[in-house]
Design a protein around this motif. Structure first.
Motif, PDB file in Angstrom:
ATOM      1  N   ARG A 268      -0.305  -6.118   7.988  1.00 53.14           N
ATOM      2  CA  ARG A 268      -0.189  -4.401   8.145  1.00 53.14           C
ATOM      3  C   ARG A 268       0.788  -3.525   7.137  1.00 53.14           C
ATOM      4  O   ARG A 268       0.374  -2.046   7.242  1.00 53.14           O
ATOM      5  CB  ARG A 268       1.165  -4.472   9.425  1.00 53.14           C
ATOM      6  N   LEU A 269       1.372  -4.137   6.398  1.00 50.22           N
ATOM      7  CA  LEU A 269       1.987  -3.492   5.171  1.00 50.22           C
ATOM      8  C   LEU A 269       0.958  -2.781   4.407  1.00 50.22           C
ATOM      9  O   LEU A 269       0.745  -1.912   4.091  1.00 50.22           O
ATOM     10  CB  LEU A 269       3.009  -4.293   4.402  1.00 50.22           C
TER      11      LEU A 269
ATOM     12  N   LEU B 283      -2.075  -2.200   5.416  1.00 47.98           N
ATOM     13  CA  LEU B 283      -2.807  -1.268   5.678  1.00 47.98           C
ATOM     14  C   LEU B 283      -2.241   0.196   5.694  1.00 47.98           C
ATOM     15  O   LEU B 283      -2.820   1.069   5.612  1.00 47.98           O
ATOM     16  CB  LEU B 283      -3.152  -1.627   7.270  1.00 47.98           C
ATOM     17  N   MET B 284      -0.996  -0.093   6.068  1.00 47.65           N
ATOM     18  CA  MET B 284       0.033   1.264   5.931  1.00 47.65           C
ATOM     19  C   MET B 284      -0.174   1.787   4.589  1.00 47.65           C
ATOM     20  O   MET B 284      -0.301   2.961   4.344  1.00 47.65           O
ATOM     21  CB  MET B 284       1.309   1.103   6.276  1.00 47.65           C
ATOM     22  N   ALA B 285      -0.134   1.080   3.503  1.00 51.49           N
ATOM     23  CA  ALA B 285       0.010   1.413   1.878  1.00 51.49           C
ATOM     24  C   ALA B 285      -1.257   2.124   1.808  1.00 51.49           C
ATOM     25  O   ALA B 285      -1.536   3.224   1.202  1.00 51.49           O
ATOM     26  CB  ALA B 285       0.272   0.439   1.327  1.00 51.49           C
TER      27      ALA B 285
ATOM     28  N   LEU C 275      -1.564   5.652   3.661  1.00 47.91           N
ATOM     29  CA  LEU C 275      -0.696   6.518   2.895  1.00 47.91           C
ATOM     30  C   LEU C 275      -1.322   6.726   1.830  1.00 47.91           C
ATOM     31  O   LEU C 275      -1.307   8.185   1.407  1.00 47.91           O
ATOM     32  CB  LEU C 275       0.613   5.888   2.736  1.00 47.91           C
ATOM     33  N   GLY C 276      -1.949   5.885   1.152  1.00 46.59           N
ATOM     34  CA  GLY C 276      -2.743   6.168  -0.210  1.00 46.59           C
ATOM     35  C   GLY C 276      -3.726   7.069  -0.126  1.00 46.59           C
ATOM     36  O   GLY C 276      -4.060   8.207  -0.777  1.00 46.59           O
TER      37      GLY C 276
ATOM     38  N   ALA D  38      -3.963   9.085   2.472  1.00 45.71           N
ATOM     39  CA  ALA D  38      -3.452  10.665   2.803  1.00 45.71           C
ATOM     40  C   ALA D  38      -3.136  11.191   1.294  1.00 45.71           C
ATOM     41  O   ALA D  38      -3.306  12.455   1.327  1.00 45.71           O
ATOM     42  CB  ALA D  38      -2.507  10.469   3.880  1.00 45.71           C
TER      43      ALA D  38
ATOM     44  N   LEU E 115       5.033  -3.510  12.209  1.00 44.52           N
ATOM     45  CA  LEU E 115       5.448  -4.492  11.296  1.00 44.52           C
ATOM     46  C   LEU E 115       6.282  -5.497  11.870  1.00 44.52           C
ATOM     47  O   LEU E 115       6.143  -6.790  11.556  1.00 44.52           O
ATOM     48  CB  LEU E 115       6.226  -3.918  10.307  1.00 44.52           C
TER      49      LEU E 115
ATOM     50  N   LEU F 109       3.396   8.617  -4.386  1.00 47.16           N
ATOM     51  CA  LEU F 109       2.509   7.540  -4.125  1.00 47.16           C
ATOM     52  C   LEU F 109       3.154   6.297  -4.819  1.00 47.16           C
ATOM     53  O   LEU F 109       3.483   5.190  -4.054  1.00 47.16           O
ATOM     54  CB  LEU F 109       1.134   7.698  -4.661  1.00 47.16           C
TER      55      LEU F 109
ATOM     56  N   PHE G 271       6.812  -0.660  -0.478  1.00 45.62           N
ATOM     57  CA  PHE G 271       6.314  -1.600   0.269  1.00 45.62           C
ATOM     58  C   PHE G 271       6.275  -2.898  -0.512  1.00 45.62           C
ATOM     59  O   PHE G 271       6.275  -3.907   0.258  1.00 45.62           O
ATOM     60  CB  PHE G 271       4.852  -1.104   0.642  1.00 45.62           C
TER      61      PHE G 271
END
Lengths: 633, 378
Positions: A9-10, A12-14, A17-18, A20, B172, B278, B285
């Motif tokens: 999930r991390l 996926l979120m990264a 965001l990337g 975007a 998460l 970014l 993360f």
């Protein structure tokens, strides 16, 4: 340590965001590079401003430097209603009189108005035009009145609040202000003096790079002819402003001063112009014609010293009366009548067809020709060529014309400028009518020599007479002497222009001899005779068509001293209503009184009589403007 | 881990430096050094907060989670009271501070407290996050309470932002996708209704949909922002040469500072800002993924999401990709409480990083949670 689900999930979120951020990056490239040119152009409209700085319109001066037309800078008085608070009443009371506005209207306009701006804030208007074209003097009075404004219901000395004090200070000092760019007003200090020469100006609105600019342009007269010389070149300023439209002086890119218009110096002399206008006004009062015109010229150069037409107008406020604004001297045509005889007689003398002593049978006033009967105003028997001019015999003139023949007569008239523009630098000149020979009737050869069947302007006749005075050379009428800049340096000088030789010098001399007899007790204009100068001249009394109407066009053209002419004066009256209507009766006396003033003013050397100088007619000098009299050479 | 922390700090320091310079450039024409001084004061406080947080062990925050939550609720409720909270531009979001002309925005405290509470909750009920009751309803209740208070200030931008952050944190923490769907739909519907009932907000949305037509009224700000960015080009007009800051672009010191950066320094600077955010997200993360416990993971990812999403929203707004919301650009926009909160959050991130487990399977090196050097502040 993250478990698998969390890691997934991390990631996926990264990734999201990337993506975007990458999208935003592309958006920035799109705005800043791909659409750079469009957006930059659009953004520049926010700040970039171009101002035009008006050039001062040049003055028009008379030959002696007297101001005939000038431009004065005037203020546009504005108000900031937000600074006036609730004091409209007091401010309006103080200013209404000075600005010549109605007090209640003024108070109304001083009330603040509110509106919502693009950010949904309430804003008050800060700019109201109260009055345009306010003189600097009046503006001074307005600032004084504002500074001395008092309010009955507050004792300002006891005010403690800072904001209250600031309010009253701003109200006095800042609430009434002027536009930063001065307007200009065309001013004719002598009002109607030389109105038909000067013309007048108007205001047009022009767009310049999206900005509306009010421009003064010449509409008629010299103002129009010399418009491009008087106008000058406006300056401009390319600069930037902030949102409140305050200039950012550091970013000023171009700043070019205006180049003021040139001053025009005319050949017109204000004193002579005034004298002429006074004489015409007098004649107007006595004879009540529809109009009366006069021109004073120098035959040698064609310089026009004065040119006036009544009725006239005030160029400061031209008004709606087009009849009054029309320069009849150049724009109206008439059958000239007997003054026209000078052309046929001088032409015949030039061609050697006649001598001054040749005898003509004037048929005792009745001459039948081409199916018409020609008349004289009196019964004459045999007259010499000179006598035909002296007595102004129509039949005599007709016979000379017949002897000359149609072609030669036509050529002489053309040479004298009949049917052609004289070339005076004024708009609206007409050429008159001179029909070509093949359009003539049988009787034309007899009628035209006496001034019928041909139409001329007053100026054409004056110039023709000047040609005879000027030893047979026709000049172009001259109105502008020179152009000079603001410091008085001459930029351009105009010189007299010869049009053509019309008759030989000898023919001109003989013609002058004949014309001298007119202003004698034998001639038609004894009243034009001067005490100290020999006058050469010719009367004209044209019956206006239809010839039964009993309406006349009376004129007199004369110059003096006859053998060495300094001045030629043309005078005419359209439809005089008095008992008399002949040029010799009503125009000749005007000529005499005017000529005496002109001679005195110009210091012309007398050619007859006993004393070296004429006795100055004191009364007429008193009528003249004092400054002009002092400046007389 | 060293690289991640260094990158994070380098980016934050770079953005702070750029922000300070640009804030002065943007405000010198109308306010002189006032904003610069204030921002530097807050920045100093923020750096102290950052150092403090970085040197402490983040885990003791677990104990403070509920007291902090109570404090945040109290402050958010207090700010709504007339005469206590300061009303500006139609919203009651600030306390006036006794010194200077400074203001304090309690919703900034709310943001970080909410992240801490959700992280604590996710850590505490790790095993039960898959259920509806523990996964959705209970967290939904306290999240809803806090966001509700922010929402009625009104501050929809912050509400949406925090909704996104805590939603991602719950995912998460182990909440299932399908469990998250109904609250997201409910929240979206609620927002849609509230926007439609508020004429000003709905105008903003319509203006956003049709920038050209509204460029003289509601869409003025968005349009002027685009003009500022567009006139910058590749390299910009030069530092200090912005024209749009002369009153044409409203809020050019705060939310709309990026267009001024774009206008003065060009695409190069704006892209660097995007890249910096970014990199912050990636490092954040990375720190989260390597944190030694779930609380640290959730805390680090929550903070990272907060910084990332807030930057994303702000840049989206100024480039007219998103409708106007009123969120400052982290580390750059003028705004004391936000800067203080952001720097404190970065301190927490570093604290998490310092206690992270660095696994090096290839070399099999020993774990060195304390082996990291202290971050360098300059």
């Amino acid at each position: 340590m993250a478990n698998k689900l969390q890691t997934r999930r991390l990631l996926l979120m990264a990734l999201l965001l990337g993506v975007a951020f990458a999208g935003l990056g592309y958006r920035l490239v799109d705005l800043q590079v791909l659409r750079h040119d469009d957006l930059r152009t659009e953004a520049r409209k926010n700040t970039e401003r171009g101002y035009q700085i008006p050039a001062r319109r040049g003055d028009i001066l008379d030959a002696k430097g007297n101001l005939l037309a000038t431009s004065v800078f005037v203020k546009t008085v504005c108000a900031d209603p937000a600074l006036i608070g609730n004091r409209q009443g007091e401010v309006a009371h103080a200013l209404a009189g000075l600005l010549e506005l109605k007090e209640s209207d003024l108070a109304q306009r001083l009330l603040p108005h509110t509106r919502l701006n693009e950010r949904h804030e309430t804003v008050t208007n800060h700019y109201v035009v109260l009055k345009r074209k306010v003189s600097v003097d009046t503006w001074q009075k307005v600032t004084n009145a504002m500074a001395q404004l008092t309010f009955a219901d507050v004792n300002e000395k006891e005010l403690t609040s800072k904001s209250q004090k600031a309010f009253y200070h701003d109200l006095r000092a800042k609430s009434i202000y002027t536009d930063p760019v001065d307007d200009q007003l065309r001013n004719y200090p002598s009002h109607s003096l030389a109105a038909h020469v000067l013309g007048y100006t108007g205001v047009t609105e022009r767009t310049n790079g999206g900005m509306r600019v009010l421009e003064t342009i010449g509409v008629d007269g010299m103002e129009r002819t010399l418009d491009d010389k008087l106008r000058g070149v406006p300056g401009w300023r390319q600069t930037e402003v902030d949102r409140q439209q305050r200039e950012l002086v550091a970013l000023r890119e171009e700043d070019v001063d205006p180049r003021d218009g040139l001053n025009a110096v005319l050949t017109i002399d204000a004193f002579l112009q005034h004298a002429l206008e006074m004489s015409l006004a007098d004649a107007m009062q006595h004879e009540s014609p529809i109009s009366v015109s006069g021109i004073i010229l120098r035959p040698r150069t064609g310089e026009i010293l004065a040119l006036a037409v009544l009725p006239t107008f005030d160029p400061n406020n031209p008004g709606a009366n087009e009849d009054a604004r029309r320069d009849r001297v150049i724009a109206d045509v008439h059958e000239p009548g007997s003054t026209f005889k000078i052309i046929v007689v001088s032409g015949a003398l030039n061609d050697g067809l006649v001598t001054l002593n040749d005898q003509f049978d004037c048929e005792h006033g009745h001459f039948s020709f081409g199916g018409h009967i020609l008349h004289d105003h009196a019964s004459y028997g045999v007259l010499s060529t000179e006598g035909i001019i002296t007595k102004s015999s129509n039949i005599g003139a007709a016979k000379i014309g017949i002897r000359m023949g149609e072609t030669r007569l036509y050529e002489h008239m053309r040479d004298f400028g009949i049917g052609l523009h004289t070339g005076i630098p004024l708009p609206g000149e007409v050429a008159g009518f001179l029909h070509p020979v093949k359009a003539w009737k049988k009787v034309s050869i007899a009628q035209i020599p006496m001034g019928q069947g041909v139409a001329t302007t007053s100026l054409q006749m004056a110039m023709a007479m000047c040609a005879i005075a000027n030893k047979g050379v026709l000049m172009r009428p001259m109105l502008v002497d020179r152009l000079q800049d603001q410091k008085g340096e001459v930029v351009a000088r105009y010189s007299p222009q010869t049009v053509r030789r019309v008759i030989s010098e000898e023919a001109a001399r003989q013609m002058v001899e004949a014309l001298k007899t007119v202003a004698t007790s034998d001639g038609t204009a004894p009243k034009a005779a001067l005490d100290h100068y020999t006058v050469a001249g010719k009367t004209g009394t044209a019956q206006k068509p239809p010839y039964t109407s009993n309406k006349f066009y009376a004129s007199f053209i004369g110059f003096f001293p006859a053998d060495n002419p300094e001045v030629c004066i043309y005078l005419s009256m359209d439809e005089p209503k008095g008992n008399l209507h002949q040029g010799g009766q009503i125009c000749a006396p005007v000529f005499k009184s005017l000529a005496e003033q002109v001679a005195a003013y110009l210091n012309i050397k007398p050619d007859k009589g006993d004393t070296g100088f004429p006795e100055f007619p004191i009364t007429t000098v008193d009528q003249a403007p004092k400054t002009a009299a002092v400046r007389a050479p | 881990m060293k690289l991640a922390t260094t990158t994070l700090l380098f980016c934050v320091a770079g953005l702070l430096a750029l922000g300070t310079v640009m804030l002065y450039s943007a405000s010198m024409a109308d306010k002189g050094t006032h904003y610069l001084t204030m921002q530097l004061l807050w920045c100093g406080l923020g750096l102290i907060g950052c150092l403090l947080m970085a040197s402490l062990d983040y885990r003791w925050l677990k104990k403070l989670a509920w007291p902090l939550f109570a404090l945040a609720i109290f402050l958010l409720a207090l700010v709504l009271v007339p005469h206590v909270g300061l009303k500006l531009n139609g919203a009651r979001r600030w306390f006036r501070l006794p010194f200077g002309n400074a203001r304090f925005q309690p919703s900034e405290v709310g943001k970080i407290v909410l992240i801490i509470v959700v992280a604590w909750y996710g850590d505490r009920y790790q095993r039960k996050m898959g259920t509806w009751t523990k996964g959705i309803f209970i967290p939904g209740a306290f999240i809803g309470l806090l966001l509700g208070l922010i929402f009625i200030e009104p501050d929809r931008g912050t509400t949406i932002l925090m909704g996104g952050v805590v939603g991602a944190m719950l995912l998460l923490a182990g909440v299932r996708w399908r469990c998250l769907v109904p609250p997201v739909i409910a929240g979206a519907a609620f927002l849609a209704v509230s926007i439609l009932r508020d004429p000003m907000r709905s105008k903003r949305i319509f203006a956003w949909l049709n920038v050209e037509q509204h460029k003289m009224d509601v869409g003025l700000q968005a349009n002027e922002a685009m003009l500022a960015l567009g006139s910058g080009g590749w390299t910009g007009l030069g530092l200090g040469n912005s024209r749009q800051k002369l009153g044409f672009l409203p809020f050019h010191n705060t939310d709309f500072i990026l267009p001024i950066i774009g206008e003065e320094l060009g695409l190069i600077a704006t892209l660097l800002v995007v890249v910096a955010f970014l990199l912050i997200v990636v490092s954040g993360f990375y720190i989260a993924q390597h944190s030694s416990d779930t609380f640290g993971l959730l805390l680090a990812s929550g903070i990272t999401l907060l910084i990332g999403l807030q930057a994303l929203f702000n840049i989206g707004v100024v480039t007219s990709v998103l409708p106007n919301k009123g969120l400052p650009l982290p580390f750059i926009s003028y705004g004391g409480s936000n800067l203080l909160m952001m720097l404190t959050s970065v301190g927490l991130l570093i604290s998490v990083a310092r206690r992270a487990r660095v696994t090096a399977p290839a070399t099999g090196a020993a774990m060195e949670p304390e082996g990291l050097p202290s971050p360098q502040f300059s």
